[in-house]
Scaffold this active site. Sequence first.
Site, PDB file in Angstrom:
ATOM      1  N   LYS A 132       0.842  -1.220   0.000  1.00 42.51           N
ATOM      2  CA  LYS A 132       0.000   0.000   0.000  1.00 42.51           C
ATOM      3  C   LYS A 132       0.869   1.259   0.000  1.00 42.51           C
ATOM      4  O   LYS A 132       0.647   2.178  -0.787  1.00 42.51           O
ATOM      5  CB  LYS A 132      -0.921   0.021   1.239  1.00 42.51           C
ATOM      6  CG  LYS A 132      -1.833  -1.179   1.369  1.00 42.51           C
ATOM      7  CD  LYS A 132      -2.732  -1.085   2.579  1.00 42.51           C
ATOM      8  CE  LYS A 132      -2.037  -1.080   3.928  1.00 42.51           C
ATOM      9  NZ  LYS A 132      -1.307  -2.313   4.275  1.00 42.51           N
ATOM     10  N   ARG A 139      -9.885   0.967   8.313  1.00 39.78           N
ATOM     11  CA  ARG A 139      -9.485  -0.376   8.742  1.00 39.78           C
ATOM     12  C   ARG A 139     -10.610  -1.074   9.492  1.00 39.78           C
ATOM     13  O   ARG A 139     -10.457  -2.238   9.854  1.00 39.78           O
ATOM     14  CB  ARG A 139      -8.282  -0.268   9.680  1.00 39.78           C
ATOM     15  CG  ARG A 139      -6.963  -0.588   9.016  1.00 39.78           C
ATOM     16  CD  ARG A 139      -5.864  -0.268   9.997  1.00 39.78           C
ATOM     17  NE  ARG A 139      -4.701  -1.050   9.808  1.00 39.78           N
ATOM     18  CZ  ARG A 139      -3.610  -0.614   9.181  1.00 39.78           C
ATOM     19  NH1 ARG A 139      -3.569   0.585   8.654  1.00 39.78           N
ATOM     20  NH2 ARG A 139      -2.562  -1.388   9.093  1.00 39.78           N
ATOM     21  N   ARG A 159      12.126  -5.262   5.044  1.00 45.52           N
ATOM     22  CA  ARG A 159      11.819  -3.861   4.723  1.00 45.52           C
ATOM     23  C   ARG A 159      12.728  -2.901   5.507  1.00 45.52           C
ATOM     24  O   ARG A 159      13.013  -3.098   6.673  1.00 45.52           O
ATOM     25  CB  ARG A 159      10.366  -3.563   5.096  1.00 45.52           C
ATOM     26  CG  ARG A 159      10.066  -2.072   5.043  1.00 45.52           C
ATOM     27  CD  ARG A 159       8.626  -1.754   5.091  1.00 45.52           C
ATOM     28  NE  ARG A 159       7.948  -2.219   6.268  1.00 45.52           N
ATOM     29  CZ  ARG A 159       6.630  -2.118   6.431  1.00 45.52           C
ATOM     30  NH1 ARG A 159       5.897  -1.590   5.490  1.00 45.52           N
ATOM     31  NH2 ARG A 159       6.071  -2.556   7.532  1.00 45.52           N
ATOM     32  N   ARG A 199      11.222  -0.452  11.011  1.00 44.00           N
ATOM     33  CA  ARG A 199      10.120  -0.122  11.923  1.00 44.00           C
ATOM     34  C   ARG A 199      10.101  -1.034  13.142  1.00 44.00           C
ATOM     35  O   ARG A 199      10.388  -2.217  13.032  1.00 44.00           O
ATOM     36  CB  ARG A 199       8.790  -0.241  11.171  1.00 44.00           C
ATOM     37  CG  ARG A 199       8.386   1.051  10.525  1.00 44.00           C
ATOM     38  CD  ARG A 199       7.248   0.914   9.584  1.00 44.00           C
ATOM     39  NE  ARG A 199       6.097   0.172  10.072  1.00 44.00           N
ATOM     40  CZ  ARG A 199       4.990   0.001   9.371  1.00 44.00           C
ATOM     41  NH1 ARG A 199       4.879   0.553   8.175  1.00 44.00           N
ATOM     42  NH2 ARG A 199       3.980  -0.682   9.852  1.00 44.00           N
ATOM     43  N   ARG A 237      -0.575  -8.348  13.314  1.00 46.84           N
ATOM     44  CA  ARG A 237      -1.159  -7.357  12.383  1.00 46.84           C
ATOM     45  C   ARG A 237      -1.960  -8.074  11.292  1.00 46.84           C
ATOM     46  O   ARG A 237      -3.013  -7.589  10.868  1.00 46.84           O
ATOM     47  CB  ARG A 237      -0.046  -6.488  11.778  1.00 46.84           C
ATOM     48  CG  ARG A 237       0.469  -5.447  12.775  1.00 46.84           C
ATOM     49  CD  ARG A 237       1.858  -4.930  12.435  1.00 46.84           C
ATOM     50  NE  ARG A 237       1.978  -4.372  11.117  1.00 46.84           N
ATOM     51  CZ  ARG A 237       3.148  -4.158  10.505  1.00 46.84           C
ATOM     52  NH1 ARG A 237       4.280  -4.439  11.115  1.00 46.84           N
ATOM     53  NH2 ARG A 237       3.171  -3.649   9.300  1.00 46.84           N
TER      54      ARG A 237
HETATM   55  P1  AP5 Z   1       4.891  -1.544   1.839  1.00 43.72           P
HETATM   56  O1  AP5 Z   1       4.584  -0.748   0.629  1.00 43.72           O
HETATM   57  O2  AP5 Z   1       5.554  -0.858   2.967  1.00 43.72           O
HETATM   58  O3  AP5 Z   1       3.571  -2.330   2.320  1.00 43.72           O
HETATM   59  P2  AP5 Z   1       2.330  -1.810   3.163  1.00 43.72           P
HETATM   60  O4  AP5 Z   1       1.132  -2.534   2.670  1.00 43.72           O
HETATM   61  O5  AP5 Z   1       2.287  -0.314   3.181  1.00 43.72           O
HETATM   62  O6  AP5 Z   1       2.753  -2.412   4.564  1.00 43.72           O
HETATM   63  P3  AP5 Z   1       2.655  -1.796   6.021  1.00 43.72           P
HETATM   64  O7  AP5 Z   1       3.420  -2.756   6.898  1.00 43.72           O
HETATM   65  O8  AP5 Z   1       3.088  -0.370   6.054  1.00 43.72           O
HETATM   66  O9  AP5 Z   1       1.129  -1.894   6.278  1.00 43.72           O
HETATM   67  P4  AP5 Z   1       0.374  -1.813   7.586  1.00 43.72           P
HETATM   68  O10 AP5 Z   1      -0.988  -1.618   7.106  1.00 43.72           O
HETATM   69  O11 AP5 Z   1       0.588  -2.973   8.504  1.00 43.72           O
HETATM   70  O12 AP5 Z   1       1.102  -0.593   8.352  1.00 43.72           O
HETATM   71  P5  AP5 Z   1       0.605   0.861   8.734  1.00 43.72           P
HETATM   72  O13 AP5 Z   1       1.799   1.721   8.818  1.00 43.72           O
HETATM   73  O14 AP5 Z   1      -0.531   1.286   7.895  1.00 43.72           O
HETATM   74  O15 AP5 Z   1       5.773  -2.800   1.381  1.00 43.72           O
HETATM   75  C1  AP5 Z   1       6.323  -3.702   2.325  1.00 43.72           C
HETATM   76  C2  AP5 Z   1       7.696  -4.206   1.806  1.00 43.72           C
HETATM   77  O16 AP5 Z   1       7.505  -4.967   0.625  1.00 43.72           O
HETATM   78  C3  AP5 Z   1       8.655  -3.069   1.427  1.00 43.72           C
HETATM   79  O17 AP5 Z   1       9.952  -3.503   1.733  1.00 43.72           O
HETATM   80  C4  AP5 Z   1       8.476  -2.919  -0.103  1.00 43.72           C
HETATM   81  O18 AP5 Z   1       9.639  -2.419  -0.703  1.00 43.72           O
HETATM   82  C5  AP5 Z   1       8.170  -4.355  -0.507  1.00 43.72           C
HETATM   83  N1  AP5 Z   1       7.233  -4.447  -1.614  1.00 43.72           N
HETATM   84  C6  AP5 Z   1       6.119  -3.685  -1.837  1.00 43.72           C
HETATM   85  N2  AP5 Z   1       5.465  -4.104  -2.953  1.00 43.72           N
HETATM   86  C7  AP5 Z   1       6.184  -5.180  -3.418  1.00 43.72           C
HETATM   87  C8  AP5 Z   1       6.009  -6.051  -4.541  1.00 43.72           C
HETATM   88  N3  AP5 Z   1       4.973  -5.918  -5.389  1.00 43.72           N
HETATM   89  N4  AP5 Z   1       6.920  -7.039  -4.704  1.00 43.72           N
HETATM   90  C9  AP5 Z   1       7.967  -7.189  -3.860  1.00 43.72           C
HETATM   91  N5  AP5 Z   1       8.194  -6.375  -2.775  1.00 43.72           N
HETATM   92  C10 AP5 Z   1       7.304  -5.393  -2.573  1.00 43.72           C
HETATM   93  O19 AP5 Z   1       0.003   0.615  10.201  1.00 43.72           O
HETATM   94  C11 AP5 Z   1       0.845   0.297  11.284  1.00 43.72           C
HETATM   95  C12 AP5 Z   1       0.027   0.256  12.556  1.00 43.72           C
HETATM   96  O20 AP5 Z   1      -0.596   1.539  12.801  1.00 43.72           O
HETATM   97  C13 AP5 Z   1      -1.158  -0.726  12.579  1.00 43.72           C
HETATM   98  O21 AP5 Z   1      -0.745  -2.032  12.932  1.00 43.72           O
HETATM   99  C14 AP5 Z   1      -2.062  -0.081  13.641  1.00 43.72           C
HETATM  100  O22 AP5 Z   1      -1.571  -0.309  14.944  1.00 43.72           O
HETATM  101  C15 AP5 Z   1      -1.895   1.403  13.363  1.00 43.72           C
HETATM  102  N6  AP5 Z   1      -2.873   1.931  12.382  1.00 43.72           N
HETATM  103  C16 AP5 Z   1      -2.604   2.431  11.138  1.00 43.72           C
HETATM  104  N7  AP5 Z   1      -3.720   2.827  10.528  1.00 43.72           N
HETATM  105  C17 AP5 Z   1      -4.739   2.572  11.384  1.00 43.72           C
HETATM  106  C18 AP5 Z   1      -6.146   2.742  11.295  1.00 43.72           C
HETATM  107  N8  AP5 Z   1      -6.727   3.241  10.190  1.00 43.72           N
HETATM  108  N9  AP5 Z   1      -6.905   2.361  12.367  1.00 43.72           N
HETATM  109  C19 AP5 Z   1      -6.334   1.861  13.489  1.00 43.72           C
HETATM  110  N10 AP5 Z   1      -4.996   1.666  13.626  1.00 43.72           N
HETATM  111  C20 AP5 Z   1      -4.200   2.010  12.574  1.00 43.72           C
END
Ligand code: AP5
Length: 218
Positions: free
Chosen positions: A13, A88, A127, A161, A172
Site C-alpha cells: 500500500k 481499517r 523492509r 520499523r 497485524r
Molecule cells: P509496503 O509498501 O511498505 O507495504 P504496506 O502494505 O504499506 O505495509 P505496512 O506494513 O506499512 O502496512 P500496515 O498496514 O501494517 O502498516 P501501517 O503503517 O498502515 O511494502 C512492504 C515491503 O515490501 C517493502 O519492503 C516494499 O519495498 C516491498 N514491496 C512492496 N510491494 C512489493 C512487490 N509488489 N513485490 C515485492 N516487494 C514489494 O500501520 C501500522 C500500525 O498503525 C497498525 O498495525 C495499527 O496499529 C496502526 N494503524 C494504522 N492505521 C490505522 C487505522 N486506520 N486504524 C487503526 N490503527 C491504525
Amino acid sequence: MRLVLLGPPGSGKGTQAKWLKARYGIAHLSTGEMLRASIFEDGELGREIRLLMESGELVPDDLVVRMIEEKIARPECEKGFVLDGCPRTLVQAEALDQMLSDKHMGLNLVIEMTVDPDEVIRRISGRFSCISCGASYHVTFNKPLSDDTCDYCGHTEFEKRSDDSEETVRKRLDSYWSKTATLVSYYRDKDLLQSVDSMKPVNTVSLEIGRLISNYVG
Ligand code: AP5
C-alpha cells in the site's frame, strides 16, 4: 481522484501510494505514518499509541477518524488523495463516507491489494526505509539503485520499523483478517472495489493500478 488502498500489511500500500502521489499529484494519506509521527509529538497519548502499534493492535477509531477528517480538509487534498491504511474498520469506513458526503464528495475507487501471508513475512522482515523521506525499500526485492543512497532524496541513513518483528506482523495479519477484510464486501456492495495481484513485481502492480484508474476514474 479519491482512492483507498486496502490490503494486509506488506501488500505494498505504502509503495503504491507513493507512486500514485508522484504520478497523479494527489495527496498520500497514511494513517500509519501519521500515528508514527504522533508518537514523537504527543507525550501520554503518544505512549499509548506506541504500545498499541508495537503489539500489532489497532488504534481507537475515534482518534483515526479525527486525524483523517483534519487532513482531508487541507488544501493539498483538493486535487484528490489516496488513503493508505485507512479505513481499517467498519466504523472508520462509515465515518469516511459521512465526512466525504458532508463535502458533497465520494470515493472513486477502492483497490484491494492481495498477497500471500508467507510473502508478507518475507517482505516485512526485509523492509527498511529512508529516515529522511520515508521511501520504502526491501533488501532483496526493492533495493535502492545505489546500495547506500535513497533514490528519491539522496539521503544515506535508513531505519527499520519497531513493529516489523515476525511476531507483531502475525498479529497485524490477524487484525487485518478479523477487522479489516470485511471492508472488501462493504466496498464491493457499493460497486467501488477492484483488486490487484500484489504478488507481482512493484512496477507491474503500478501499471495495473494505473490501468484501473484510467478505466474507472478517467
Ligand atoms: P509496503 O509498501 O511498505 O507495504 P504496506 O502494505 O504499506 O505495509 P505496512 O506494513 O506499512 O502496512 P500496515 O498496514 O501494517 O502498516 P501501517 O503503517 O498502515 O511494502 C512492504 C515491503 O515490501 C517493502 O519492503 C516494499 O519495498 C516491498 N514491496 C512492496 N510491494 C512489493 C512487490 N509488489 N513485490 C515485492 N516487494 C514489494 O500501520 C501500522 C500500525 O498503525 C497498525 O498495525 C495499527 O496499529 C496502526 N494503524 C494504522 N492505521 C490505522 C487505522 N486506520 N486504524 C487503526 N490503527 C491504525
